[in-house]
Every structure is written in structure tokens, then in C-alpha cells.
Scaffold this motif. Structure first.
Motif, PDB file in Angstrom:
ATOM      1  N   SER A   9       0.863  -1.065   0.203  1.00 18.58           N
ATOM      2  CA  SER A   9      -0.272   0.245   0.292  1.00 18.58           C
ATOM      3  C   SER A   9       0.296   1.686   0.233  1.00 18.58           C
ATOM      4  N   VAL A  10       0.300   2.474  -0.659  1.00 19.52           N
ATOM      5  CA  VAL A  10       0.908   3.637  -0.906  1.00 19.52           C
ATOM      6  C   VAL A  10      -0.030   4.926  -0.718  1.00 19.52           C
ATOM      7  N   GLU A  26      -1.010   9.493  -8.308  1.00 14.35           N
ATOM      8  CA  GLU A  26      -1.509   8.102  -8.046  1.00 14.35           C
ATOM      9  C   GLU A  26      -1.397   7.909  -9.510  1.00 14.35           C
ATOM     10  N   ASP A  27      -0.990   8.369 -10.757  1.00 18.87           N
ATOM     11  CA  ASP A  27      -0.715   8.306 -11.747  1.00 18.87           C
ATOM     12  C   ASP A  27       0.730   7.993 -11.817  1.00 18.87           C
ATOM     13  N   ALA A  28       1.975   7.762 -11.303  1.00 19.71           N
ATOM     14  CA  ALA A  28       2.907   7.420 -11.402  1.00 19.71           C
ATOM     15  C   ALA A  28       3.269   5.682 -10.901  1.00 19.71           C
ATOM     16  N   ILE A  29       1.829   5.882 -10.260  1.00 19.01           N
ATOM     17  CA  ILE A  29       1.605   4.494  -8.869  1.00 19.01           C
ATOM     18  C   ILE A  29       1.414   3.373 -10.332  1.00 19.01           C
ATOM     19  N   ARG A  30       0.117   3.747 -10.755  1.00 17.30           N
ATOM     20  CA  ARG A  30      -0.565   2.969 -12.211  1.00 17.30           C
ATOM     21  C   ARG A  30      -0.010   2.898 -12.754  1.00 17.30           C
ATOM     22  N   SER A  31       1.365   3.880 -13.106  1.00 18.67           N
ATOM     23  CA  SER A  31       1.899   3.365 -14.733  1.00 18.67           C
ATOM     24  C   SER A  31       2.966   2.939 -13.765  1.00 18.67           C
ATOM     25  N   TRP A  32       3.185   1.880 -12.874  1.00 18.91           N
ATOM     26  CA  TRP A  32       4.251   0.849 -12.309  1.00 18.91           C
ATOM     27  C   TRP A  32       3.937   0.054 -12.145  1.00 18.91           C
ATOM     28  N   ASP A  72      -0.558   4.380   9.830  1.00 15.98           N
ATOM     29  CA  ASP A  72       0.000   3.415  10.500  1.00 15.98           C
ATOM     30  C   ASP A  72      -0.367   2.165   9.807  1.00 15.98           C
ATOM     31  N   GLU A  73      -0.998   1.900   8.347  1.00 14.07           N
ATOM     32  CA  GLU A  73      -0.745   0.686   7.689  1.00 14.07           C
ATOM     33  C   GLU A  73       0.488   0.651   6.246  1.00 14.07           C
ATOM     34  N   ALA A  74       0.206   1.856   5.900  1.00 14.25           N
ATOM     35  CA  ALA A  74       0.622   2.497   4.720  1.00 14.25           C
ATOM     36  C   ALA A  74       2.253   1.431   4.736  1.00 14.25           C
ATOM     37  N   ASP A  75       2.437   1.114   3.474  1.00 14.02           N
ATOM     38  CA  ASP A  75       4.061   0.135   3.351  1.00 14.02           C
ATOM     39  C   ASP A  75       5.138   1.136   2.835  1.00 14.02           C
ATOM     40  N   ILE A  76       4.425   2.122   2.081  1.00 16.72           N
ATOM     41  CA  ILE A  76       5.060   3.438   1.571  1.00 16.72           C
ATOM     42  C   ILE A  76       4.564   4.333   1.428  1.00 16.72           C
ATOM     43  N   LEU A 161       9.634   4.434  -6.585  1.00 12.64           N
ATOM     44  CA  LEU A 161       8.564   2.993  -6.057  1.00 12.64           C
ATOM     45  C   LEU A 161       9.528   1.816  -6.566  1.00 12.64           C
ATOM     46  N   GLU A 162      10.225   2.220  -7.632  1.00 15.07           N
ATOM     47  CA  GLU A 162      10.871   1.068  -8.211  1.00 15.07           C
ATOM     48  C   GLU A 162      11.996   0.822  -7.101  1.00 15.07           C
TER      49      GLU A 162
END
Length: 291
Positions: A9-10, A26-32, A72-76, A161-162
């Protein structure tokens, strides 16, 4: 046919004046995800409080609810600031600052970017001063980033992200698909500085020895490595001083390739990594910023 993926989760954290930049992240996340999920079996889930928060009453103030459901839950955590720090909470100088600090303290991967674009004419001077103070405070505890345009922000978020998708994902290797490549090649643009004397005899530092560093974050050696650069947007590639090839990059090591940049170099570029692993050829793309 269903595939099993490791989901990370980001959280996209920011005050209210960065709606457009939140969309860019968000667009960068979806592109990844589009580029990597099928191949690497890793999926990044974007979290935005304004889209996913569940209204609750009697569970503390609004920021506490957001913390419990997201921060408190997100990984990134990817945080972006423009000219405002945001509204203060009972525990921190702003809600976004509280999310950053809580995530940092529990060991999540946290990346904070500040806009260096022109300040809006209608900005709040007090908010800008508070933001600059928070920026200085963060820089005393680590490295922050900056961006000057949506494309610049997207490229830099992709780089984060990478890096994180595999570093964080490796902690859950029991859930990972063991069939994916053991080589993980990641490129970054780096430079060294050296002193230079100006016409008045003053010593100033200037950027020198620009290079592309290719690091193998995986557990298997990459053989017959070859790189290809493509510009993103206007401009051309940096000039490579020598061949962009390496016979072997062992695990947890890197190779530097000297580069030369000029005024016409594009701000971002795509690096295509090609390598051989266990007799099989692989390739993967990565977007980086030349700044």
C-alpha cells in the motif's frame, strides 16, 4: 488465469493545495503497476484519504481516524507539498506532517517532495514560513526531494517506487513468486562536486563527473548487461562516455557509467536494462530524472 501478487500500500499524503500533484503521484503508481505487476508479481495499491476513508464518530479526531485507516498501515508514504503545510493537529504541526512522522517512526518507507515551482501569488505567507521550517527540520533527519513540474514529480516518484517495491517486498519473500528474476537492476543519476575558483578568487563548488549508476539489488549476478537510454519529453539523451555495457554485475554491487549532460538534455529519461540470468535473457524499463 489468476496470478498471485504481493500487494504494497502507498499512502499519498499532502495538504489541500496539492490536488493536481496528488493525481500525478497516483498516476505514477498506476503506471508502475502497468509496467511491473505481471512480470514481478508486485502490486502497488494507492491510498487517498479523500477517496477511501470510512467516516467514524467517537474514535478520536479526524486525523486520528485517518492515521488508523491509512498512515499507520501503509507500506510506503509519498508526501508532496506546494506552498502550504496544512492545518495543525493536537499532536503535530499539520495533519500531513503527523502522517509523515508516524510512518517514519514505525519504519515505513517515506519520501517527501517539496515543489520548487513558482510560488502562487495568493499564497499564505504564514503557511509558507511554517512549511519552510518543517522542510528544514526534515532535512536534519534525512534526504528530502524537490520537483519543478508534474513530469519531474512523476519521474522521481517512479524512481522511489522502483526502489521500495523490491526492498519492502523482499521482507515478505515467503509470499513472493520464486519464478521471478533474481536480478533487480536499478539505475540512478549521480554526480560529484569539485571546487572551482571564479574571477574574483572565490572558491565555489561545481558539479562534475556525472554518471549513471546501475545497481543490482537482487541475489543473483546479472550477466551481459546492456543499457539503452531514451529521452522523455523534449530534449535528448545524455552523452555516454563509452559503451553502456558490463560483462557482470554481482549481487549487491554496482557499475558506474560516465555521462555528459548539456542544456539540451531532457529532464527525464527511460533506461532499458537488458541482461542474461541463468541462460535466459531479460529486460526491464525504468524512468529516472537527470537532475
Amino acid at each position: 488465469m489468476p496470478i498471485q501478487t504481493l500487494t504494497l500500500s502507498v499512502l499519498i499524503a499532502s495538504p489541500g493545495d496539492t490536488a493536481a500533484d496528488r493525481d500525478v503521484v497516483e498516476d505514477a503508481i498506476r503506471s508502475w503497476n502497468s509496467d511491473h505487476t505481471m512480470r514481478r508479481k508486485v502490486h502497488l495499491l494507492p491510498l487517498r484519504w479523500e477517496l477511501g476513508a470510512v467516516p467514524l464518530v467517537g474514535q478520536g479526531d479526524a486525523q486520528q481516524v485517518i492515521n488508523e485507516q491509512f498512515a499507520d498501515e501503509a507500506d510506503i508514504v509519498i508526501a508532496v507539498f506546494n506552498s502550504r503545510l496544512g492545518q495543525a493537529t493536537k499532536r503535530a504541526v499539520s495533519g500531513t506532517a503527523e502522517e509523515i512522522l508516524r510512518a517514519r517512526d514505525r519504519g515505513a518507507a517515506v519520501h517527501v517532495f517539496f515543489s520548487d515551482a513558482p510560488i502562487p501569488r495568493d499564497h499564505d505567507p504564514e503557511q509558507l514560513a511554517a512549511l519552510n521550517s518543517f522542510r528544514t527540520e526534515l532535512q536534519e533527519h534525512g534526504l528530502t526531494g524537490s520537483y519543478v513540474s508534474p513530469d519531474d514529480l512523476k519521474a522521481k516518484v517512479r524512481t522511489c517506487l522502483e526502489h521500495d517495491a523490491y526492498k519492502v517486498g523482499s521482507l515478505s519473500s515467503d509470499e513472493a513468486d520464486r519464478s521471478r528474476p533474481g536480478v533487480v537492476l536499478r539505475s540512478s543519476f549521480q554526480w560529484e562536486t569539485e571546487p572551482r575558483q571564479d574571477s574574483r578568487g572565490r572558491i565555489k563548488m561545481r558539479r562534475a563527473r556525472e554518471r549513471l549508476r546501475v545497481e543490482n539489488l537482487g541475489d543473483v549476478a546479472a550477466e551481459d548487461v546492456a543499457l539503452e537510454m531514451k529521452p522523455v519529453g523534449e530534449g535528448h539523451n545524455p552523452e555516454a562516455i563509452g559503451e553502456l555495457t558490463a560483462g557482470r554485475i554481482p549481487p549487491r554491487s554496482f557499475v558506474n557509467f560516465p555521462l555528459a549532460l548539456d542544456m539540451g538534455t531532457a529532464r527525464q529519461g527511460t533506461i532499458i536494462h537488458r541482461w542474461t540470468e541463468a541462460g535466459q535473457q531479460h529486460s526491464e524499463e525504468q524512468t529516472i530524472s537527470w537532475s
